[in-house]
Design a protein around this motif. Structure first.
Motif, short mmCIF file in Angstrom:
data_model
loop_
_atom_site.label_atom_id
_atom_site.label_comp_id
_atom_site.label_asym_id
_atom_site.label_seq_id
_atom_site.Cartn_x
_atom_site.Cartn_y
_atom_site.Cartn_z
N ALA A 102 0.83 -1.21 0.00
CA ALA A 102 0.00 0.00 0.00
C ALA A 102 0.86 1.25 0.00
O ALA A 102 0.55 2.24 -0.68
N ILE A 103 1.97 1.23 0.74
CA ILE A 103 2.87 2.38 0.79
C ILE A 103 3.49 2.63 -0.57
O ILE A 103 3.54 3.77 -1.06
N GLU A 104 3.95 1.56 -1.21
CA GLU A 104 4.55 1.70 -2.53
C GLU A 104 3.53 2.19 -3.54
O GLU A 104 3.82 3.08 -4.37
N THR A 105 2.32 1.63 -3.49
CA THR A 105 1.27 2.05 -4.42
C THR A 105 0.92 3.52 -4.21
O THR A 105 0.77 4.28 -5.18
N LEU A 106 0.81 3.94 -2.95
CA LEU A 106 0.50 5.33 -2.65
C LEU A 106 1.59 6.26 -3.16
O LEU A 106 1.31 7.32 -3.74
N ALA A 107 2.85 5.88 -2.97
CA ALA A 107 3.96 6.71 -3.43
C ALA A 107 3.95 6.83 -4.95
O ALA A 107 4.19 7.91 -5.50
N ILE A 108 3.66 5.72 -5.63
CA ILE A 108 3.63 5.75 -7.09
C ILE A 108 2.51 6.65 -7.60
O ILE A 108 2.68 7.43 -8.53
N VAL A 109 1.33 6.55 -6.96
CA VAL A 109 0.22 7.41 -7.36
C VAL A 109 0.59 8.88 -7.15
O VAL A 109 0.33 9.73 -8.01
N ALA A 110 1.23 9.17 -6.01
CA ALA A 110 1.58 10.56 -5.70
C ALA A 110 2.56 11.13 -6.71
O ALA A 110 2.45 12.29 -7.11
N TYR A 111 3.55 10.32 -7.14
CA TYR A 111 4.60 10.83 -8.01
C TYR A 111 4.32 10.64 -9.50
O TYR A 111 5.02 11.22 -10.33
#
Length: 222
Positions: A105-114
């Protein structure tokens, strides 16, 4: 019909002297206050002394509580003491629920943000593994990401973008205030290897500023 039911619920004539009216009111009040569930008139009569008239005492008690912080209310064929409707807001309790995000979830959130707006297929390409529906659902439920516009490509896949709630949680004014990719990798939030097809040139890496944004959060419509 209600009056007839009340009459049927009254106890039969008793040889014992009934308690004073004020005492009966106090008895009904005590029972309603201490009972977790609403009670019927019959149940009140069963607990009170012989000769007591729970229906009459209950009606007097109801009038006495009118306009106060708690009221005597009827719920079907039962009665209870409840908080006055206009004071219900005082009983509300706000709690902060701490929810730990999985690494996925953290990785997915970071990818969405960037990379926003980004499709699920693009998230999977960057991560190198598939993204479970549960991971996306969790971030949507937390209101940290939302659906963006559909891509004008075959299948018209939906995109994802971060929300104002995400920015507010991390104290950011806009998505451009996010930390650089190097900081995220150092913190272990992103893989240290460059994502496929998204490597930054040396100048951009030194400036620590990603170039994947197509606008600030909130510019994408649903």
């Amino acid at each position: 019909m209600a009056e007839r039911n009340a009459e049927l619920a009254r106890p039969e004539e008793s040889l014992f002297e009934a308690p004073p009216e004020g005492a009966q009111e106090r008895m009904v009040e005590a029972i309603l206050f201490a009972t977790a569930e609403p009670v019927t008139i019959g149940e009140l009569n069963a607990r009170m002394p012989h000769g007591a008239d729970a229906a009459t005492a209950l009606e007097r008690l109801r009038k006495r509580y009118e306009g106060r912080g708690v009221n005597v209310v009827r719920i079907g064929d039962r009665w209870a003491i409840r908080t006055a409707p206009d004071l219900g807001f005082l009983m509300q309790k706000e709690t902060v629920e701490t929810r730990k995000l999985s690494r996925a979830a953290i990785e997915t959130l970071a990818i969405v943000a960037y990379h926003q707006p980004v499709t699920r297929a693009e998230i999977e390409e960057i991560r190198g593994v598939s993204v479970s529906r549960g991971t996306i659902d969790q971030l949507l439920e937390m209101e940290w990401i939302r659906f963006g516009r559909r891509r004008m490509t075959p299948g018209r896949p939906v995109t994802f973008v971060v929300t104002p709630a995400f920015l507010d949680h991390f104290g950011l004014e806009s998505a451009r205030d996010l930390p650089g990719l190097r900081d995220l990798r150092a913190a272990g939030l992103l893989d240290n290897r460059p994502p496929p097809g998204t490597a930054l040139d040396e100048r951009e890496e030194e400036e620590d500023q990603p170039d994947m944004f197509e606008g600030e959060t909130g510019t994408e419509g649903t």
